[in-house]
Each structure stands twice: as C-alpha cells, then as structure tokens.
Enzyme design. Structure first.
Site, PDB file in Angstrom:
ATOM      1  N   CYS A  68      16.469  16.883  -2.199  1.00 27.03           N
ATOM      2  CA  CYS A  68      17.839  16.918  -2.708  1.00 27.03           C
ATOM      3  C   CYS A  68      17.733  16.822  -4.217  1.00 27.03           C
ATOM      4  O   CYS A  68      16.626  16.823  -4.764  1.00 27.03           O
ATOM      5  CB  CYS A  68      18.721  15.826  -2.101  1.00 27.03           C
ATOM      6  SG  CYS A  68      18.399  14.133  -2.628  1.00 27.03           S
ATOM      7  N   HIS A 101      -2.042   4.597   0.549  1.00 25.80           N
ATOM      8  CA  HIS A 101      -1.756   3.162   0.658  1.00 25.80           C
ATOM      9  C   HIS A 101      -0.601   2.829   1.584  1.00 25.80           C
ATOM     10  O   HIS A 101      -0.575   1.737   2.152  1.00 25.80           O
ATOM     11  CB  HIS A 101      -1.451   2.571  -0.725  1.00 25.80           C
ATOM     12  CG  HIS A 101      -2.638   2.533  -1.617  1.00 25.80           C
ATOM     13  ND1 HIS A 101      -2.605   1.955  -2.860  1.00 25.80           N
ATOM     14  CD2 HIS A 101      -3.901   3.011  -1.462  1.00 25.80           C
ATOM     15  CE1 HIS A 101      -3.795   2.068  -3.426  1.00 25.80           C
ATOM     16  NE2 HIS A 101      -4.598   2.713  -2.606  1.00 25.80           N
TER      17      HIS A 101
END
Length: 145
Positions: A68, A101
């Site tokens: 977006c 991570h």
C-alpha cells in the site's frame, strides 16, 4: 525456500508496484496468487490484505507480499491473523533481518516511498533469506497470544 507459491495483494496505491513485482516473480518461476486489487481505483486496503493474511494463517502459502502507499495499513491488517509475522520492509537489510531473525512470512512494502527496483531487491532478499532459528525461535514463539 522449498515452495515457489506466493500470495500477493495491494490497494490502489500499491497496484503498479504489485504488478511490477508480480511480473518479476513469474519470470523467476514463482506461482503467484493475486488477491487484488486489479487497478489504481481507490479501494480499502483491509479488503485485500485480509485475504493474504488468511491464506498465510491457513498455511496455503509459505510467504506473501502486501503493498500500500506507506505499507503500514496492509502490515497492520495482516498481522491480525494468527501465525502471521509481517514486516514492513523499506530496504534489503530490513527484509533480510525480518526473515533471518523474525521468521517473517509476509513482507509489507511501502509503494509510495521506494522505487520499484528497490522493491524488487527487497522481495528477492526476503525470498532468499532463511530463518536462523536458535535464540530467535524462542522469541518468535512468544509473539502469538
């Protein structure tokens, strides 16, 4: 990544960049399921982002992309779905860390703030980075309520 099946969605502000990324992914051999929107006519981003969030939550796809204008709206929307870990990625290092991570499974892209070529490099990095596990596994296991 073992599966080459990717979910993707956007609102009107992300439409042109979604089409660009989708074309690049197809050229790389990915099977794309596009949940819309299909033009740059104004729409409400949750209507499309929820489709990707549900598909990832239901394990229909291993990874997805949402776009977006700022990336924030679609990111907030997909993160409402159980098991979704979407990361707002505006550069390659953020995308790498989101996968390595945080084991992010959706990459949210801010279409109005980065060039298309940067978005493509972010997508490539997101798709080519593996989760490191270890201490990071313990942390992501604490995310869902």
């Amino acid at each position: 990544m073992e599966s080459k099946k990717i979910a993707i969605a956007c609102d009107h502000a992300g439409f042109q960049m979604k089409e660009f990324i989708k074309k690049q992914l197809v050229n790389e051999g990915y099977e794309i399921v596009d949940y819309g929107t299909d033009s740059d006519a104004s729409v409400d981003y949750p209507d499309y982002a929820h489709k990707v969030g549900a598909a990832i939550s239901n394990a229909e796809f291993p990874l997805g992309f949402v776009l977006c204008g700022s990336g924030n709206g679609v990111n907030m929307t997909v993160n409402k779905h159980k098991g979704v870990r979407s990361a707002l990625c505006w550069n390659e290092e953020i995308a790498r860390l989101a996968r390595a991570h945080n084991n992010a499974n959706i990459c949210a892209i801010p279409a109005r703030f980065i060039p298309a070529q940067d978005a493509w490099r972010i997508a490539q990095t997101f798709l080519s980075t593996d989760f490191e596990g270890g201490r990071h596994e313990n942390r992501i296991n604490k995310i869902d309520l």
